[in-house]
Every structure is written in C-alpha cells, then in structure tokens.
Design a protein around this motif. Structure first.
Motif, PDB file in Angstrom:
ATOM      1  N   GLY A  23       0.825  -1.198   0.000  1.00  0.00           N
ATOM      2  CA  GLY A  23       0.000   0.000   0.000  1.00  0.00           C
ATOM      3  C   GLY A  23       0.860   1.249   0.000  1.00  0.00           C
ATOM      4  N   ARG A  24       0.483   2.224  -0.812  1.00  0.00           N
ATOM      5  CA  ARG A  24       1.258   3.461  -0.936  1.00  0.00           C
ATOM      6  C   ARG A  24       0.341   4.627  -0.593  1.00  0.00           C
ATOM      7  NH1 ARG A  24       5.720   2.224  -4.374  1.00  0.00           N
ATOM      8  NH2 ARG A  24       5.791   4.243  -5.413  1.00  0.00           N
ATOM      9  N   ARG A  25       0.757   5.444   0.363  1.00  0.00           N
ATOM     10  CA  ARG A  25      -0.108   6.517   0.832  1.00  0.00           C
ATOM     11  C   ARG A  25       0.104   7.806   0.046  1.00  0.00           C
ATOM     12  NH1 ARG A  25       0.963   3.671   5.787  1.00  0.00           N
ATOM     13  NH2 ARG A  25      -1.006   3.012   6.737  1.00  0.00           N
ATOM     14  N   GLN A  26       1.308   8.347   0.084  1.00  0.00           N
ATOM     15  CA  GLN A  26       1.592   9.630  -0.564  1.00  0.00           C
ATOM     16  C   GLN A  26       3.011   9.565  -1.124  1.00  0.00           C
ATOM     17  OE1 GLN A  26      -0.213  11.408   3.341  1.00  0.00           O
ATOM     18  NE2 GLN A  26       0.404  13.158   2.095  1.00  0.00           N
ATOM     19  N   THR A  27       3.150   9.633  -2.422  1.00  0.00           N
ATOM     20  CA  THR A  27       4.462   9.498  -3.048  1.00  0.00           C
ATOM     21  C   THR A  27       4.802  10.714  -3.908  1.00  0.00           C
ATOM     22  OG1 THR A  27       3.377   8.193  -4.777  1.00  0.00           O
ATOM     23  CG2 THR A  27       4.493   6.969  -3.022  1.00  0.00           C
ATOM     24  N   ARG A  28       4.006  10.918  -4.943  1.00  0.00           N
ATOM     25  CA  ARG A  28       4.176  12.066  -5.842  1.00  0.00           C
ATOM     26  C   ARG A  28       2.784  12.510  -6.251  1.00  0.00           C
ATOM     27  NH1 ARG A  28       7.346  10.184 -10.713  1.00  0.00           N
ATOM     28  NH2 ARG A  28       5.358   9.189 -11.212  1.00  0.00           N
ATOM     29  N   TRP A  29       2.565  13.844  -6.275  1.00  0.00           N
ATOM     30  CA  TRP A  29       1.235  14.319  -6.634  1.00  0.00           C
ATOM     31  C   TRP A  29       1.322  15.573  -7.477  1.00  0.00           C
ATOM     32  CZ3 TRP A  29       2.955  13.650  -1.583  1.00  0.00           C
ATOM     33  CH2 TRP A  29       3.137  14.779  -0.786  1.00  0.00           C
ATOM     34  N   VAL A  30       0.196  15.939  -8.086  1.00  0.00           N
ATOM     35  CA  VAL A  30       0.191  17.015  -9.078  1.00  0.00           C
ATOM     36  C   VAL A  30       0.332  18.374  -8.407  1.00  0.00           C
ATOM     37  CG1 VAL A  30      -1.329  15.626 -10.545  1.00  0.00           C
ATOM     38  CG2 VAL A  30      -2.312  17.446  -9.132  1.00  0.00           C
ATOM     39  N   LYS A  31       0.866  19.311  -9.141  1.00  0.00           N
ATOM     40  CA  LYS A  31       0.851  20.712  -8.739  1.00  0.00           C
ATOM     41  C   LYS A  31      -0.341  21.349  -9.434  1.00  0.00           C
ATOM     42  CE  LYS A  31       3.730  24.865  -8.311  1.00  0.00           C
ATOM     43  NZ  LYS A  31       2.707  25.833  -8.766  1.00  0.00           N
ATOM     44  N   GLY A  32      -1.380  21.610  -8.667  1.00  0.00           N
ATOM     45  CA  GLY A  32      -2.616  22.119  -9.244  1.00  0.00           C
ATOM     46  C   GLY A  32      -2.701  23.629  -9.211  1.00  0.00           C
ATOM     47  N   ILE A  33      -3.857  24.140  -9.602  1.00  0.00           N
ATOM     48  CA  ILE A  33      -4.102  25.578  -9.525  1.00  0.00           C
ATOM     49  C   ILE A  33      -4.068  26.043  -8.070  1.00  0.00           C
ATOM     50  CG2 ILE A  33      -5.800  27.400  -9.983  1.00  0.00           C
ATOM     51  CD1 ILE A  33      -4.584  26.308 -12.511  1.00  0.00           C
ATOM     52  N   HIS A  34      -4.545  25.178  -7.173  1.00  0.00           N
ATOM     53  CA  HIS A  34      -4.603  25.524  -5.754  1.00  0.00           C
ATOM     54  C   HIS A  34      -4.080  24.346  -4.942  1.00  0.00           C
ATOM     55  CE1 HIS A  34      -6.184  27.248  -1.991  1.00  0.00           C
ATOM     56  NE2 HIS A  34      -6.566  26.020  -1.686  1.00  0.00           N
TER      57      HIS A  34
END
Length: 443
Positions: free
Chosen positions: A299-310
């Motif tokens: 299970g992977r919780r938080q690895t890489r995520w998008v840079k959004g508008i906010h």
C-alpha cells in the motif's frame, strides 16, 4: 479406444520490424483503476461517454481491492450523527454487497465499513463490463503526447504489444501522478519518505479473545524494537464471524524507483511476519493459531502528486473551508505517516467537514486533464486527510463531470472540447450536490 487428436496446424510468426501498436479511442481515458479511477470511469460511462480504463496491475480495483485494505474510510461523518458524506458508487456498493453479508459497518468516532475484497472486486468487474468500458490492464505508461496544453494521446506498453489511447479528456487517478509526470507537468514530492504499509490477512483467529482497543498499539510500542519492527503501533480490523483480520501494523518505504520498489515489497512482508510473531507471543488466545491467508500488494499513501491551480492547506482542512468550487468532502483525520515508528493522528469534532476544491485537481498546464484520488494537490498534512476512499471516490465523480461539462463547451477547433478550467462551476455543483450535502440527504 482413445479419441483421435484433432489435427492442429501451426503458423510461424515473427514480430513486424516496426512493432504493433493497438489503437484505442474514447471520449474519456482514465489512468488508474482504484476507487478514484473506477468511480471516474463508471460515472463517465453513465453520462453516456465512451471510456477506456487503464491500470498497471493485471486486474482492476487498485489498492482498494489488491492491497487488502479491507476498510472504507472517510465515507461518513463523525459521531453522533454519522452522516454519509459520499454517495454515488458507494450507494451502489452498499446496496449490492450489504445483503450478502460482505459489508460490516463499525461505529466509533466515525463509521468505517469493513468489506470482503473478493466480492468487491467481482462487483467492480461486472459493473465495468456491463457499462461497456474498455479495459487495458498490465499496462505501463510510456509516453504522453501533449501540445499547447492539450493531452492528445498516451502510449502504453503491455505484454500484448504497445497501445495508443486517444481521448478527448483524461483522468490521472494513478496515485503517483504518473500521467501528469509523463506529460512533463510540475509535480510535488515530499522531502522525506511518507510510509506505506504491507497489509496482510490472517485466518484461524479466535475472535472471542481479540485484544481491546489500544492494546495492540501498546504492545507494539513496548516490544516493537525487540521484534525488529519499524512501526510501533497499528490496528487489526476484525470482520465479525469469519475468524479473520486485516493487519495494518507495518511501515514500508514507497519509492518511485523500480528496483527499490521490489526491495520495499520484500521487506514489507518481512515486517508483517515479525508483527504476526509479536501478536502470537502477546495474544496467544487470539493469535496463537493464526496463519497468513494472503499478503496484499504494498500500500502506498503519498508518493508524488500534481501541482494544481490551488494547493489544499492543512489550515483549510482544520477550518473546514467551503470553497466555491468544492467537489468532495470528508471528516477523516489528518493521518500523516512521515515517521518510521509512528504517524500524526489529528481527529476532528462531531460537526467537522472539510472539502476538496476542483482547483486542487487541475494542473495549470493542461486543459483536458483532471487528477483524482491521492495524487491531487495538497500540502503533506492536508493530503493525508483526503486521500482515503470516501473523498477519493467523490473526486473521481467530480473528474468525470468536469470533463463532461468541458466536452459541451468550446475548445480547440473541430474537437468540441472545452477547457476544464472554464466550465460552469454552478452546474458542476448541481451535479455533485449529493456529495456536498446540497441535496438535503446529508447536511
């Protein structure tokens, strides 16, 4: 007399010099078939859109099914009212799996829902098939073609050859922002590891002697080092009447490097085995005869995520900020696993609800791409409170409706597609009213 064998002729084949590319087209392409991606695909199909659902595993269901999490979190609000905060696909799951005994609703500070992952996986497969969704499994994302902010196609590698998918809109529900990353768009990574977990199902458990709340935590804190455990706490989720439990008692690395990822999986299983040995030693009446039924995928919780508008902030989570473009809500605690031995667990009061805005799901550099699930934009603590299955499903539904509304707009000449940054937010909120408490069902 034995039956005569039917003559079976063989043909000689060789790979064409240029290879084979299978072309697939649809209105919507969803990358990632966990709860966020599956919801996005199902909702898009019910809106009348043609859909391609892609996943790197050989099966659909993602972590929801194959990491053996076994628990729906973040779907309901806190005690004493326990209002249902996310509807849609969850209404379907509760209606279909409840009568067969494959769900168990547990009421504490909030309501969590234990589920039979095999039954859930089969429900998902039947639903996807019946809606006519095209599925590509065992697929590795190789390339994303993007021009002037429009994702035009993605190319996948599978054991059956390369696949090129062309769609009007795309949903990145990969969990690791794989689609956004391969498109060359900015992403976030944490400065230090945020740990995943190796879930395991054990059987032959004596439920009559199961530990009381907090006892497992105390034992792991006192003797975890002796047994070589990283995490000094954890939970066992007991499904009543089955003599089984899902153990969430490990911390493992969740690297994005392919060789390190395999190493982490092996080490995670070692951690699970040591945890079971500790449970046998400390709770022999409950765990003395247990054996492993199955190890889940890591299970992977938080690895890489998008840079959004906010970027959703922890202060906005704590304050319950209601955004103009809110699309999902939850009351789940801040649950940040950024320490090897433990994690931050910050619970909220009875009336608390916090929200995810569409702006946190939309990268600035893409007009037809929406993220959903655990790779949307938030600071590390904020993301830890919205990456559970309730709000992830709501985000998947929001992604489907945002792309549907964009498709009704005016965009590039000839394609009939508008930008997700320019849709009518009022219409989107009307569609998502049940998941925002605006329809009278769950205020």
């Amino acid at each position: 007399m034995p039956h005569a064998l039917t003559e079976l002729k063989l043909d000689v084949v060789t790979r064409p010099p240029a290879g084979t590319v299978h072309e697939v087209g649809a209105d919507v392409c969803v990358v990632g078939a966990g709860i966020a991606g599956s919801t996005a695909a199902i909702e898009s199909a019910r809106l009348g859109r043609s859909v391609v659902l892609v996943d790197s595993l050989p099966l659909i269901g993602g972590q929801m099914v194959h990491s053996l999490i076994g628990l729906f979190c973040g779907v309901f609000g806190n005690a004493p009212d326990y209002i249902q905060l996310t509807h849609g696909v969850f209404d379907d799951i509760f209606r279909e799996l409840g009568p067969s005994g494959d769900l168990h609703f547990s009421h504490g500070h909030t309501t969590t829902v234990f589920y039979n992952e095999v039954a859930l996986g089969r429900w998902l497969e039947r639903t996807v098939r019946d809606l006519g969704i095209q599925v590509v499994t065992g697929a590795v994302l190789r390339e994303v073609a993007i021009a002037d902010g429009w994702v035009e196609s993605i190319e996948l590698a599978t054991r059956y050859g390369n696949v090129r998918v062309r769609a009007a809109g795309y949903v990145d529900a990969s969990g690791d922002a794989a689609l956004t990353w391969e498109a060359g768009l900015p992403c976030w990574v944490p400065e230090r590891p945020i740990y995943g977990s190796q879930q395991v199902i054990v059987e032959n458990l004596d439920e009559n002697h199961k530990p009381e709340m907090g006892e497992i935590d105390a034992v792991f804190a006192a003797r975890g080092e002796e047994f070589g455990l990283l995490r000094r706490g954890g939970l066992a989720f007991f499904f009543p009447g089955r003599g089984t439990a899902v153990l969430n008692v490990t911390h493992i690395d969740a690297p994005l490097d392919p060789v390190d990822a395999a190493r982490a999986m092996f080490e995670g299983r070692d951690q699970a085995d040591r945890a079971i040995a500790l449970l046998r030693a400390e709770f022999p009446k409950a765990f003395g005869e247990v054996r492993v039924r199955a190890y889940g995928f890591p299970g992977r919780r938080q690895t890489r995520w998008v840079k959004g508008i906010h970027q959703l902030s922890v202060d906005e989570v704590r304050d319950g900020t209601r955004f103009d473009d809110a699309v999902a809500r939850t009351a789940w605690p801040i649950e940040l696993h950024d320490r090897a031995d433990g994690y931050v667990w910050e619970m909220f009061d009875a009336g608390h609800v916090h929200y995810v805005p569409l702006r946190s799901m939309t990268p600035a550099g893409a007009h037809n791409l929406v993220a959903a699930g655990r790779c949307v934009d938030g600071d590390a603590a904020a993301l830890s409170s919205v990456r559970v299955m309730g709000p992830c499903s709501a985000m998947g539904a929001a992604a489907a409706h945002a792309l549907d509304l964009a498709a009704d707009g005016k965009g590039r000449p000839g394609d009939g597609t508008g930008s997700v940054h320019e849709i009518d937010i009022g219409r989107l909120r009307e569609r998502l009213a049940a998941n925002l408490g605006d329809d009278g069902r769950s205020r």
